[in-house]
Structure formats: C-alpha cells, structure tokens
Scaffold this motif. Structure first.
Motif, PDB file in Angstrom:
ATOM      1  N   PRO A 541       0.577  -1.095   0.476  1.00 16.72           N
ATOM      2  CA  PRO A 541       0.257   0.052   0.348  1.00 16.72           C
ATOM      3  C   PRO A 541       0.940   1.304  -0.047  1.00 16.72           C
ATOM      4  O   PRO A 541       0.265   2.663   0.455  1.00 16.72           O
ATOM      5  N   LYS A 542       2.212   1.218  -0.011  1.00 23.97           N
ATOM      6  CA  LYS A 542       2.903   2.786  -0.143  1.00 23.97           C
ATOM      7  C   LYS A 542       3.014   3.443  -0.878  1.00 23.97           C
ATOM      8  O   LYS A 542       2.546   4.260  -1.013  1.00 23.97           O
ATOM      9  N   ARG A 543       1.928   3.412  -2.109  1.00 22.24           N
ATOM     10  CA  ARG A 543       1.732   3.777  -3.331  1.00 22.24           C
ATOM     11  C   ARG A 543       0.707   4.705  -3.384  1.00 22.24           C
ATOM     12  O   ARG A 543       0.701   5.482  -3.964  1.00 22.24           O
ATOM     13  N   LEU A 544      -0.030   4.049  -1.727  1.00 21.63           N
ATOM     14  CA  LEU A 544      -1.803   5.242  -1.844  1.00 21.63           C
ATOM     15  C   LEU A 544      -0.640   6.400  -1.007  1.00 21.63           C
ATOM     16  O   LEU A 544      -1.801   7.563  -1.874  1.00 21.63           O
ATOM     17  N   GLU A 545       0.190   6.339  -0.512  1.00 26.18           N
ATOM     18  CA  GLU A 545       0.865   7.839  -0.405  1.00 26.18           C
ATOM     19  C   GLU A 545       1.803   8.087  -0.995  1.00 26.18           C
ATOM     20  O   GLU A 545       2.808   8.978  -0.029  1.00 26.18           O
ATOM     21  N   THR A 546       2.035   8.137  -1.899  1.00 22.28           N
ATOM     22  CA  THR A 546       3.575   8.313  -2.794  1.00 22.28           C
ATOM     23  C   THR A 546       3.512   9.127  -4.126  1.00 22.28           C
ATOM     24  O   THR A 546       2.528   8.674  -4.975  1.00 22.28           O
ATOM     25  N   TYR A 547       3.972  10.221  -4.118  1.00 22.44           N
ATOM     26  CA  TYR A 547       3.554  11.597  -4.708  1.00 22.44           C
ATOM     27  C   TYR A 547       4.357  11.458  -5.865  1.00 22.44           C
ATOM     28  O   TYR A 547       5.781  11.915  -5.898  1.00 22.44           O
ATOM     29  N   PRO A 548       4.633  11.040  -7.219  1.00 23.44           N
ATOM     30  CA  PRO A 548       5.836  10.532  -7.790  1.00 23.44           C
ATOM     31  C   PRO A 548       5.836  11.839  -8.479  1.00 23.44           C
ATOM     32  O   PRO A 548       6.083  13.342  -8.680  1.00 23.44           O
ATOM     33  N   LYS A 590     -17.383  14.479  -8.257  1.00 32.43           N
ATOM     34  CA  LYS A 590     -16.308  15.128  -8.923  1.00 32.43           C
ATOM     35  C   LYS A 590     -14.740  15.199  -8.079  1.00 32.43           C
ATOM     36  O   LYS A 590     -14.266  15.036  -7.638  1.00 32.43           O
ATOM     37  N   ALA A 591     -13.702  13.535  -8.711  1.00 30.47           N
ATOM     38  CA  ALA A 591     -12.716  13.214  -8.025  1.00 30.47           C
ATOM     39  C   ALA A 591     -11.744  14.483  -8.769  1.00 30.47           C
ATOM     40  O   ALA A 591     -11.755  14.737 -10.046  1.00 30.47           O
ATOM     41  N   ILE A 592     -10.803  14.706  -7.918  1.00 28.54           N
ATOM     42  CA  ILE A 592     -10.100  15.340  -7.708  1.00 28.54           C
ATOM     43  C   ILE A 592      -8.378  15.148  -7.936  1.00 28.54           C
ATOM     44  O   ILE A 592      -8.096  14.416  -9.066  1.00 28.54           O
ATOM     45  N   TYR A 593      -7.894  14.810  -6.684  1.00 32.74           N
ATOM     46  CA  TYR A 593      -6.790  13.686  -6.556  1.00 32.74           C
ATOM     47  C   TYR A 593      -7.308  12.197  -5.746  1.00 32.74           C
ATOM     48  O   TYR A 593      -5.977  11.491  -5.318  1.00 32.74           O
ATOM     49  N   GLY A 594      -8.117  12.095  -5.226  1.00 32.88           N
ATOM     50  CA  GLY A 594      -8.465  10.675  -5.208  1.00 32.88           C
ATOM     51  C   GLY A 594      -8.533  10.698  -3.456  1.00 32.88           C
ATOM     52  O   GLY A 594      -8.512   9.748  -2.917  1.00 32.88           O
ATOM     53  N   GLY A 595      -8.299  11.987  -2.695  1.00 35.16           N
ATOM     54  CA  GLY A 595      -8.369  11.840  -1.469  1.00 35.16           C
ATOM     55  C   GLY A 595      -8.939  11.394  -0.928  1.00 35.16           C
ATOM     56  O   GLY A 595      -9.086  11.145   0.551  1.00 35.16           O
ATOM     57  N   PHE A 596     -10.843  12.226  -1.193  1.00 32.52           N
ATOM     58  CA  PHE A 596     -11.788  10.992  -0.480  1.00 32.52           C
ATOM     59  C   PHE A 596     -12.146   9.357  -0.472  1.00 32.52           C
ATOM     60  O   PHE A 596     -12.812   9.603   0.284  1.00 32.52           O
ATOM     61  N   ALA A 597     -12.117   9.135  -1.793  1.00 32.93           N
ATOM     62  CA  ALA A 597     -11.859   7.790  -1.350  1.00 32.93           C
ATOM     63  C   ALA A 597     -10.003   6.815  -0.355  1.00 32.93           C
ATOM     64  O   ALA A 597     -10.632   6.437   0.220  1.00 32.93           O
ATOM     65  N   ALA A 598      -9.187   8.259  -0.843  1.00 37.85           N
ATOM     66  CA  ALA A 598      -7.957   7.284   0.440  1.00 37.85           C
ATOM     67  C   ALA A 598      -8.779   7.126   1.072  1.00 37.85           C
ATOM     68  O   ALA A 598      -8.921   5.733   2.398  1.00 37.85           O
ATOM     69  N   ALA A 599      -9.085   8.473   2.253  1.00 36.15           N
ATOM     70  CA  ALA A 599      -9.932   8.610   3.360  1.00 36.15           C
ATOM     71  C   ALA A 599     -10.825   7.150   3.886  1.00 36.15           C
ATOM     72  O   ALA A 599     -11.061   7.035   4.990  1.00 36.15           O
ATOM     73  N   ASP A 617      -7.185  17.600 -15.178  1.00 37.03           N
ATOM     74  CA  ASP A 617      -7.091  15.810 -15.153  1.00 37.03           C
ATOM     75  C   ASP A 617      -6.081  15.263 -14.874  1.00 37.03           C
ATOM     76  O   ASP A 617      -4.826  14.979 -14.745  1.00 37.03           O
ATOM     77  N   THR A 618      -6.844  14.588 -13.500  1.00 40.00           N
ATOM     78  CA  THR A 618      -6.181  14.507 -12.404  1.00 40.00           C
ATOM     79  C   THR A 618      -6.325  12.654 -12.817  1.00 40.00           C
ATOM     80  O   THR A 618      -5.450  12.400 -11.361  1.00 40.00           O
ATOM     81  N   LEU A 619      -6.823  12.145 -13.778  1.00 34.96           N
ATOM     82  CA  LEU A 619      -7.281  10.886 -13.190  1.00 34.96           C
ATOM     83  C   LEU A 619      -5.829   9.893 -13.227  1.00 34.96           C
ATOM     84  O   LEU A 619      -5.427   8.718 -13.171  1.00 34.96           O
ATOM     85  N   PRO A 620      -4.215  10.384 -14.283  1.00 39.70           N
ATOM     86  CA  PRO A 620      -3.662   9.441 -14.261  1.00 39.70           C
ATOM     87  C   PRO A 620      -2.814   9.435 -12.877  1.00 39.70           C
ATOM     88  O   PRO A 620      -2.015   8.139 -12.244  1.00 39.70           O
ATOM     89  N   PHE A 621      -2.944  10.534 -11.960  1.00 39.49           N
ATOM     90  CA  PHE A 621      -2.083   9.903 -10.207  1.00 39.49           C
ATOM     91  C   PHE A 621      -2.805   9.315 -10.171  1.00 39.49           C
ATOM     92  O   PHE A 621      -2.574   8.636  -8.169  1.00 39.49           O
ATOM     93  N   ILE A 622      -4.940   9.363  -9.348  1.00 37.73           N
ATOM     94  CA  ILE A 622      -5.381   8.483  -9.493  1.00 37.73           C
ATOM     95  C   ILE A 622      -5.137   6.894  -9.496  1.00 37.73           C
ATOM     96  O   ILE A 622      -5.555   6.142  -8.312  1.00 37.73           O
ATOM     97  N   PHE A 623      -4.649   6.453 -10.635  1.00 34.23           N
ATOM     98  CA  PHE A 623      -4.762   5.440 -10.702  1.00 34.23           C
ATOM     99  C   PHE A 623      -2.965   4.801 -10.397  1.00 34.23           C
ATOM    100  O   PHE A 623      -3.137   3.534  -9.475  1.00 34.23           O
ATOM    101  N   GLU A 624      -2.341   6.216 -10.843  1.00 36.46           N
ATOM    102  CA  GLU A 624      -1.122   5.863  -9.971  1.00 36.46           C
ATOM    103  C   GLU A 624      -1.226   5.412  -8.231  1.00 36.46           C
ATOM    104  O   GLU A 624      -0.373   4.460  -7.943  1.00 36.46           O
ATOM    105  N   ARG A 625      -2.396   6.437  -7.832  1.00 40.74           N
ATOM    106  CA  ARG A 625      -2.245   5.709  -6.322  1.00 40.74           C
ATOM    107  C   ARG A 625      -2.263   4.733  -6.063  1.00 40.74           C
ATOM    108  O   ARG A 625      -2.911   4.083  -4.391  1.00 40.74           O
ATOM    109  N   GLY A 626      -3.044   3.554  -6.867  1.00 44.87           N
ATOM    110  CA  GLY A 626      -3.586   2.157  -7.353  1.00 44.87           C
ATOM    111  C   GLY A 626      -5.294   2.400  -6.628  1.00 44.87           C
ATOM    112  O   GLY A 626      -5.511   1.254  -5.919  1.00 44.87           O
ATOM    113  N   LEU A 627      -5.952   3.886  -6.991  1.00 46.70           N
ATOM    114  CA  LEU A 627      -7.648   3.632  -7.179  1.00 46.70           C
ATOM    115  C   LEU A 627      -8.001   3.572  -8.312  1.00 46.70           C
ATOM    116  O   LEU A 627      -6.816   3.340  -9.101  1.00 46.70           O
ATOM    117  N   VAL A 628      -9.081   3.681  -8.795  1.00 41.24           N
ATOM    118  CA  VAL A 628      -9.367   3.209  -9.620  1.00 41.24           C
ATOM    119  C   VAL A 628     -10.692   4.423 -10.651  1.00 41.24           C
ATOM    120  O   VAL A 628     -10.914   5.368  -9.304  1.00 41.24           O
TER     121      VAL A 628
END
Length: 725
Positions: A541-548, A590-599, A617-628
């Motif tokens: 789960p480390k990728r959830l809190e990683t910011y590339p 209206k997701a932005i960085y996926g913070g609501f889903a992560a919480a 377009d923040t969707l690539p980062f949402i996937f990068e966090r391990g979310l969909v």
C-alpha cells in the motif's frame, strides 16, 4: 485640339518618353480619384495571428476613455502578440504529465468530437474572426459612442468560469477536457480558445449568460420511463428508436438521446429489496434485484452461479475456470514469478466481466479489479457484478477509446476470451496497449483456439513488440493461458522490420479518450521525467501515499489527502447518520486527487473516482495511487445500470458545473437512476445551489436527513426512498 496635337507628337520618332509620361499621369489620376471616393472601412488590415487577447469579455467597468484607450490598445496588441508567440513556443516543447498538447478537436465533450475539423476549415474560421475583430477595432477608433455598443457585443460572449483553477466555457456540448495533471494553475491553450470561438462563430450567435443552476421557482412532476429495456434502462446505450429484432436494442457505440431523460426508471417487476450487505454479498445476492430472462438461460449452462430460493448463489468451489479460480491465479504466478498479486500488481482491468469470482479472489489478495461489462451479450452480468459489490462499468468496446488515460493499468485480463483481437487492423488490441502500463501484463486465456486465429494473434503481438512471457495449456482448467508483457522503452520499436502499425504522431495525445475513435497507430512509451508512466509505482500500500516526480503541485495533492481524511473521520463517519456497514459501492462525482476515496479505504468500500472531462486531468495520478476512476461528461448519462451505487458524493460539483449543461436538472434525475433505493447522496456546495436542490430532492420524495450551512456554504445529506410514481 490639345489632345489631337498631343496625339501627333506621340506618333513622332521621339514620342516614347511622351507615352511613358502620359501613362504615369493617368495612373496618378486614378489613384487620386480612388483615394477620394473609397471608404476608410475598406482599408487593408493586418490579419491577426491569435485570438488570445479577445478570449474574455471586457466588463463595462473596465472601459477607458477614447484617448487613453487607443494608446493602451496599441500596447496590448503588441504585448499580446509577443505573449502568444512565446506561449506557442512553450506549448510545442512542454508536455504536461506525459500528455502532449491536446488538439482542440480530439477531446471534446459530446458527439461533435468525431467530426475532425480540417486545417483549411480552421484557417477559414480564423480569417473570418480576424476580419470581424479588425472591423470592430476600426469602429471603436471612429466614434466615441461605440464603447457602449462594444460592451453589449462583448457581453454576448459566453461568460467563463473557473473549474478547479482552470477556465472553461459554458457550452457543455463543445467543452474540451483539460490536459493538466494536478497543476490547476496552467492557463488554457491558445488552440482551445481559438476552437471555442470558432464553434461559437459557426453557430452564428453567442449564447447569453444563463441564470442560476437550478430555477428556485420551478415545480417538478415526475413520470416513469416507458422504455424497451424497462427497469434496466441505460440511456446512452439502449436504443429507443429504429428498433428492429434483427439489430437488437443496444448500440454498438455510446449514442445519447438528443435531450437527456427526465423520467424515473421503474423498479423491477417483482419488486426490489435492500441488497445483501458486504461481505456477505460476495457469496449471494437477491435474485429479484438482478433477475433477467437471459440470465436465467445463462445459468443453465454455467455452474458458477445458481439460483437457490430467493437468492442467486456463487459457490466458492465453482468457477468458469475448472479447478477453481484460486488454482487459476496460482498458476499465473507460477508462470511469471514477477507477478505478485497485491504488491506490484494492484490495479487490474477485467475485460468481459464473465466470471466475477475472478474479481472476488483478486480482492482477497488486495488487488482492485475494474470490470468492463460489454453490452453485446444481453446477459447483464455486469449488473450481477455490481450487485455483489465489485467495481464495474458498462461500455461498448468497438470503435471508440475506453474512457481512461494511457498507461494506467498494471495488468489487463480477458478470461475465456472470445474477442477477435486481430480484426479491424488490431484496433482493440492497440487500445489495450494504450491503457496498459509500460512493462504491464496482458493475460489471455482462451479455449479451442483455431490455428488461423492463433497465427493472426501472434503476428499482431509481434508487430507491437509484446513479449510472450509464458504459454501454458492447463489440463485442469482446460484453457490455454498466454501472458504478454508490454515494452518498457522505445528502443525495441526502432528495431522493427515492418513498421506496421506505425508510431503515432508526436502531437497525438495518448490520454485523449472521450469520444475519440480508436487509432491504428502505436503510442510510444513515455520517457521524459514529467510524463506519467515512466516508472513503475511503489508496491501497495505504499503507493497510496507516494507522490511521483511528474505530479505538479504535490503540496495540493498532500493537502487534499489530509483535508478529506479530517472531514471523513470527524464528520462523515459520525455526523451524517449513515450506517457505513451498509455502504459498498461509492461514486465521487468530481474527484480531484482521490483524497476522498483514500480516506474511506478502511471502511472496506470501493470508490469510482469520476474526473469530469472539462476539469483538470488528475485521473493518471488517481490510478498511480492504486485507485480506480473514469472520465465522464455529466451533461450525459453515466455508463452503468440503474441502482448501481450505495452512495454518491458531490463536493462543489454543481457550482463548478455552472451552466455547462443545458438541462442541469437531468443530472439529479441521473443520480436518482444510478442510486439504489435506500442509498445516500452527500452534496457540499453553495447555499444558493443547495436550496433549490433540496426542493428537487423533495419532489422525488427523498428523505432529507441533514442540512447544514455556514458562510454561504452548506451540505445536504439525503436518502433515496423506494417510491415511484
């Protein structure tokens, strides 16, 4: 007499000079007469190189006097010209989060996307706009009273609103999706502004600014939808005109009605009860909630789902894969040890949605699988998957790109696959290649492959440089499994003998997907540090809190995560009156960085993060966090079945939407369609929006469980009832 004498002199031997003098005198006379009678409005003007300096209306309060205005206008024209030239140079060199600058015609919302505007047509429109603007400037210089007239004309331009620090036009049918990846402060490109003005010019008139999002004085009465698909109606996929028994009632591609539906989808004929709660829903669901004639026929030939009393059961020891899905997953790990479920493989796309036991088993391994339910089988297995509590969306898969950015899925799976990947120049496999992460895996299991199809598939995968890591025919599951890997760099593309399919052009945006046709070209692998997809994410789960490194404004993403963790922990979980043990399928509209889903991860739910096509377009980062998540234009219905979600979350969704959509009330109707009876809606927005929204929800007979407002901001928490007119 003088003319006669002059004529005789011309005929003499030395009359050449006289001839030239006469021609010169006549020419000067013509120029003098033309200059005396010609209108100053016909003078030659210099064509504008950009429309950047007229993109926004000038308010009447900013008008200056005539004498000052001329000097400022001259200064602005030169200054804007330099700015535009500089911005165009930077635009050619700069890539935002791995995406090349998006051509204005390639990623628009609505059906107009498929009509690619030719270069000649664009130049013609630019020329018309240039002449029109030049004429307006001349009129302003001629008379002082024109300032008031110009104010009226400019007020006819569409007002521009800020959506997450990004400007956008109000016309919802022709908006372009932003290209930014987390950096909401990047300005709109000149190409986008030019295209918006060109479309307005083609329409022949400018739209005036509309009023509030919802009319506070409106009254609503609702009727049930009378559609062929009845209680399973999906507006943009189910055909409601030109229906024939030969072609069926479902579109090959997403085709929305001209006017959004303003009716309520009825409940199933046998009634509807609250769904079985998670995690029990992994093993059984209420049959009447998903009952379908085609489903009953399907169960006769498949033993992984059986009807027992009022329930549809899913035996753990039964699967489409003989020997069980657990054995199937273990065999994949044995074939390719680098595949570690729940570690380096976190986000998976399952094409076909045939056996949701595959998704259930991966979930036990901490793998989040998004199932693509195809609409050509008529069995509605995607609805069964949603009822069980698995991440699923519905879409045709034929000629248009899937609504995802490029290079975001760690693995893509097609079990017992019957798709002809090599057909139509391999478009479908090239689309899989586009959304598959560099170095990602394509797992294909088939049964009874013909030699011709296998050879065609081998030729296609070789042409796009996929490496076959393993090929095994499993005697237990009775399927042949092939595991392919996408290249991690562009070096291998250069070594191809036959460059077919060709590489895509450099200005072809791989992330553009909303109403964009599939391409028969091969996108290169990202290589620049500012591009997403250059490196494999951290293990879960480390990728959830990683910011590339390629993410712009990391501080905003970090603050967004902390912001939603505080709100969820201190307010949502305890102060809204929601029983979260009954919540499984959640959508952030209206997701932005996926913070609501992560919480909400600790609540054992999954969140569909919807990034509107007009937003950054923040969707690539949402996937990068391990979310969909998924792209969508909310001026159109969403691609899912009725009664799919337990909770819809809309944070400043309607205020950001402003007047993009012609019928904003239809979005509330769509929320009613996709929300289950007993489900919840949480809306945070301005009070001026929440008050009329509350009236609309009450007209639907929803229960308003909680309202709160402070400093012109507020929140509504409402619950849908099982009422229908």
């Amino acid at each position: 007499m003088a003319l006669a004498r002059f004529g005789r002199q011309v005929k003499r031997q030395h009359g050449v000079c006289v001839k030239m003098t006469a021609v010169a005198i006549l020419g000067l006379c013509f120029i003098f007469v033309w200059s005396m009678f010609s209108s100053p409005s016909n003078s030659v003007t210099v064509q504008r190189e950009s429309f950047d300096d007229i993109a926004e209306p000038v308010a009447s309060s900013t008008m200056v006097s005539k004498s000052k205005g001329k000097d400022i206008e001259k200064y602005d024209a030169n200054d804007n010209k330099k700015k535009v030239e500089s911005s165009l140079k930077e635009k050619d060199e700069k890539k935002v989060n791995g995406s090349l600058p998006l051509p204005a015609h390639e990623h628009k919302s609505g059906k107009k996307n498929e009509k690619h505007v030719s270069k000649r047509k664009k130049d013609k429109v630019k020329s018309k706009l240039s002449n029109k603007v030049s004429k307006e400037n001349r009129e302003n210089q001629e008379q002082e009273e024109s300032q008031g007239e110009e104010t009226e004309k400019e007020n006819e331009y569409e007002e521009e609103v800020v959506v997450d620090d990004k400007e956008e036009g109000l016309d919802g049918e022709s908006e372009e999706k932003g290209e930014m990846e987390g950096d909401a402060d990047v300005d709109e490109s000149v190409d986008q502004e030019t295209q918006e003005m060109a479309e307005n010019e083609n329409e022949g008139k400018k739209r005036k600014i509309k009023g509030p999002v919802f009319d506070p004085k409106a009254h609503y009465s609702w009727k049930q939808c009378s559609t062929r698909s009845k209680h399973n109606y999906i507006p943009c996929i189910d055909v409601e005109s030109g229906f024939t028994r030969l072609h069926g009632y479902r579109h090959r591609e997403r085709t929305c009605p001209k006017a959004p539906p303003m009716c309520l989808v009825p409940l199933p004929h046998d009634g509807y009860d609250s769904p079985v709660h998670w995690p029990e829903s992994k093993l059984k669901v209420l049959y009447k909630n998903v009952g379908h004639p085609k489903l009953a026929a399907y169960m006769k030939n498949h033993n992984w789902l059986i009807k027992s009393g009022e329930y549809l059961m899913f035996p753990q020891n039964q699967s489409e894969f003989k020997g069980g899905v657990v054995h199937y997953l273990e065999s994949i790990e044995e074939m390719v040890p680098d595949i570690e479920w729940g570690k380096n493989i976190r986000v998976v796309l399952d094409v076909g949605c045939s056996d949701s036991s595959f998704v259930a088993s991966l979930l036990d391994k901490d793998v989040l699988t998004l199932s693509l339910g195809l609409k050509d089988d008529l069995v509605d297995l995607a609805q069964v998957s949603l009822e069980r509590g698995f991440a699923t969306f519905v879409s045709p898969f034929a000629r248009r790109r899937l609504p995802f950015p490029s290079g975001v899925f760690d693995a893509i799976h097609c079990g017992r696959c019957t798709i002809l990947w090599h057909a139509h120049e391999g478009k479908l496999l090239l689309e899989i290649n586009r959304i598959l992460r560099p170095g990602g895996y394509f797992i294909l299991s088939t049964k009874h492959d013909s030699i011709e199809e296998e050879n065609a598939m081998n030729t296609l995968t070789s042409s796009i440089c996929w490496n076959i890591l393993a090929h095994k025919s499993d005697d237990v599951s009775e399927v042949g499994v092939k595991i392919y890997q996408k290249p991690e760099s562009n070096d291998i593309y250069v070594l191809r003998r036959r460059r077919n399919p060709p590489l895509c052009k450099e200005n072809e945006n791989p992330d553009a997907s909303w109403y964009v046709p599939m391409k028969t070209c091969l996108h290169t692998v990202p290589s620049a540090i500012e591009q997403h997809g250059t490196e494999w994410p951290e293990e879960w789960p480390k990728r959830l809190e990683t910011y590339p490194d390629w993410l712009n404004n990391k501080e905003k993403a970090i603050d967004d995560t902390k912001h939603w963790k505080d709100i969820v922990d201190k307010s949502y979980l305890t102060g809204l009156g929601i029983n979260w043990s009954t919540i499984r399928n959640v959508m952030d509209m209206k997701a932005i960085y996926g913070g609501f889903a992560a919480a909400l991860l600790q609540q054992k739910i999954w969140v569909m993060n919807v990034v509107p096509v007009h937003a950054p377009d923040t969707l690539p980062f949402i996937f990068e966090r391990g979310l969909v998540g998924i792209y969508h234009d909310w001026c159109e219905p969403f691609g899912t079945y009725p009664r799919s979600y337990d909770l819809l979350h809309a944070d400043h969704f309607f205020s950001r939407l402003k007047n993009r959509c012609k019928h904003p009330v239809s979005i509330v109707v769509e929320m009613d369609r996709i929300l289950r009876p007993g489900g919840w809606v949480v809306v945070r927005d301005k009070v001026e929006i929440l008050d009329p929204l509350e009236a609309i929800l009450r007209s639907l007979r929803w229960e308003i469980r909680m309202t709160y407002s402070q400093n012109k901001e507020g929140i509504i928490c409402a619950q849908k009832t099982i009422w229908r007119p």
